[in-house]
Design an enzyme around this catalytic site. Structure first.
Site, PDB file in Angstrom:
ATOM      1  N   LYS A 104      -4.980   6.762 -16.932  1.00  0.00           N
ATOM      2  CA  LYS A 104      -5.528   8.056 -17.337  1.00  0.00           C
ATOM      3  C   LYS A 104      -4.774   8.534 -18.575  1.00  0.00           C
ATOM      4  O   LYS A 104      -3.564   8.763 -18.518  1.00  0.00           O
ATOM      5  CB  LYS A 104      -5.378   9.071 -16.191  1.00  0.00           C
ATOM      6  CG  LYS A 104      -5.900  10.458 -16.548  1.00  0.00           C
ATOM      7  CD  LYS A 104      -5.788  11.420 -15.374  1.00  0.00           C
ATOM      8  CE  LYS A 104      -4.357  11.875 -15.155  1.00  0.00           C
ATOM      9  NZ  LYS A 104      -4.286  12.986 -14.172  1.00  0.00           N
ATOM     10  N   GLU A 164     -12.419  13.413  -7.531  1.00  0.00           N
ATOM     11  CA  GLU A 164     -10.980  13.517  -7.301  1.00  0.00           C
ATOM     12  C   GLU A 164     -10.639  14.939  -6.838  1.00  0.00           C
ATOM     13  O   GLU A 164     -10.876  15.907  -7.566  1.00  0.00           O
ATOM     14  CB  GLU A 164     -10.240  13.177  -8.599  1.00  0.00           C
ATOM     15  CG  GLU A 164      -8.751  13.437  -8.588  1.00  0.00           C
ATOM     16  CD  GLU A 164      -8.134  13.355  -9.971  1.00  0.00           C
ATOM     17  OE1 GLU A 164      -7.022  13.887 -10.162  1.00  0.00           O
ATOM     18  OE2 GLU A 164      -8.756  12.768 -10.890  1.00  0.00           O
TER      19      GLU A 164
END
Length: 208
Positions: A130, A43
């Site tokens: 998340k 990411e």
């Protein structure tokens, strides 16, 4: 949709890494170092200057999936996808990002902490949630969340390291997020790829 979606890779490896750095001199080399050590999902965040160019370069690396993080707006989501991002990550609930992700058939990992926020993320069709900042409550909190959300894909982020990653996984996380424990900003900016690869391999080993 991709034959091997980003979420497939994240579930298989049980880890992704988030890169926050003042600069990334060679995004492809960074991703190659991480993927070679066993962390194929990477990411790159909008907090890094020039992240769109970095996404374009990094997304060309085979056997890796590169996504965009700290995506706050629909416009950023569109830009990231146009630059090659195969998944999106938000720090909190962002309906506009979820809408763009759904339109492009790209998985979004949406940030949440409380049970109400987890429900809201699932209502927005987040592929995974998340749990951030995970350091605030520790691995036991993941087990508590699994009670009301047994089928939710929970990914702790923030404070996860080689010392506690296995415990987070044992308590119900489908994957964990490796941050500065693997990709220290200074090492990224200096291009110390072998050091990063070594720490990534150690992190992956610690999960077993």
């Amino acid at each position: 949709m991709q034959v091997n979606t980003a979420l497939d890779v994240i579930r298989a490896d049980r880890v992704l890494t988030v890169v926050r750095a003042p600069s990334i001199p060679d995004p492809a080399a960074l991703v190659e170092a991480l993927a070679g050590a066993g962390i194929r999902a990477v990411e790159l965040t909008f907090t890094t200057p020039g992240v769109l160019d970095a996404l374009t370069a990094a997304s060309a690396v085979p056997d890796a999936v590169v996504g965009a993080g700290t995506v706050l707006t629909g416009e950023q989501a569109e830009q990231a996808i146009d630059s090659g991002a195969r998944f999106l990550v938000t720090p909190g609930l962002r309906p506009a990002v979820a809408e763009v992700a759904a339109r492009h058939d790209i998985p979004v990992v949406m940030g949440a902490l409380t049970p109400s926020e987890v429900m809201a993320a699932l209502d927005l069709n987040a592929a995974a949630v998340k749990i951030f900042p995970a350091r605030m409550f520790g691995p036991g909190y993941l087990k508590d969340l699994r009670g009301p959300f047994p089928d939710a894909a929970l990914i702790p982020s923030g404070g996860v390291n080689a010392g506690n990653a296995a415990e987070f996984l044992a308590h119900g996380a489908v994957a964990v997020t490796a941050g500065t424990d693997v990709v220290a900003p200074g090492d990224v900016a200096a291009g110390r790829w072998s050091d990063i690869a070594s720490r990534a391999a150690s992190f992956v080993s610690s999960m077993k």
